[in-house]
Design a protein around this motif. Structure first.
Motif, short mmCIF file in Angstrom:
data_model
loop_
_atom_site.label_atom_id
_atom_site.label_comp_id
_atom_site.label_asym_id
_atom_site.label_seq_id
_atom_site.Cartn_x
_atom_site.Cartn_y
_atom_site.Cartn_z
N ASP A 64 0.82 -1.21 0.00
CA ASP A 64 0.00 0.00 0.00
C ASP A 64 0.87 1.27 0.00
O ASP A 64 1.59 1.53 0.95
CB ASP A 64 -0.90 -0.03 1.24
CG ASP A 64 -1.95 1.05 1.25
OD1 ASP A 64 -1.75 2.12 0.63
OD2 ASP A 64 -2.99 0.83 1.90
N ASP A 65 0.77 2.05 -1.07
CA ASP A 65 1.53 3.30 -1.16
C ASP A 65 1.20 4.26 -0.03
O ASP A 65 2.06 5.01 0.43
CB ASP A 65 1.26 4.00 -2.49
CG ASP A 65 1.96 3.33 -3.66
OD1 ASP A 65 3.04 2.75 -3.45
OD2 ASP A 65 1.41 3.39 -4.77
N ASP A 66 -0.05 4.25 0.44
CA ASP A 66 -0.45 5.14 1.53
C ASP A 66 0.28 4.79 2.82
O ASP A 66 0.68 5.67 3.58
CB ASP A 66 -1.96 5.10 1.76
CG ASP A 66 -2.74 5.72 0.60
OD1 ASP A 66 -2.18 6.56 -0.13
OD2 ASP A 66 -3.92 5.34 0.43
N VAL A 67 0.47 3.51 3.08
CA VAL A 67 1.19 3.08 4.29
C VAL A 67 2.65 3.53 4.20
O VAL A 67 3.21 4.03 5.17
CB VAL A 67 1.08 1.55 4.48
CG1 VAL A 67 1.99 1.08 5.60
CG2 VAL A 67 -0.36 1.15 4.75
N ALA A 68 3.26 3.39 3.03
CA ALA A 68 4.64 3.84 2.86
C ALA A 68 4.74 5.35 3.04
O ALA A 68 5.69 5.85 3.66
CB ALA A 68 5.15 3.43 1.48
N ALA A 69 3.77 6.11 2.54
CA ALA A 69 3.77 7.56 2.69
C ALA A 69 3.65 7.96 4.16
O ALA A 69 4.33 8.89 4.63
CB ALA A 69 2.63 8.18 1.88
#
Length: 91
Positions: A16-21
């Motif tokens: 999940d890109d949101d988790v990385a962000a």
């Protein structure tokens, strides 16, 4: 982990890109993140790791916790890495 082992080379895998962000913003993550499912990463990687920390949950996918996934995790460990799960099952 970085505070205790500052020279440790970490490979981060996050679907999940949101988790990385969020990690970049709140946990000061400054290293690259491999954006793919963990089960695909352990299938495709040719690298060997000293330690694997598996921490994932999305509330909908129990299938990644199958025996094949964990077998691939064990295969990704370097020969000298301690395999605690194997020791626990053998005892």
């Amino acid at each position: 982990m970085r505070a205790t082992l500052p020279d440790c080379a970490v490979t981060l895998v996050e679907l999940d890109d949101d988790v990385a962000a969020i990690a970049r913003r709140w946990f000061y993550l400054d290293q690259p993140v491999i954006n793919k499912p963990a089960e695909r990463f352990v299938t495709e990687t040719t690298e060997q790791f000293d330690v694997l920390l598996v921490d994932f949950y999305d509330g909908h996918r129990d299938d990644v916790l199958d025996a094949d996934f964990w077998t691939r995790c064990l295969a990704a460990l370097a020969p000298h890495a301690e395999r605690r799960g194997e020791k626990a099952r053998a005892q």
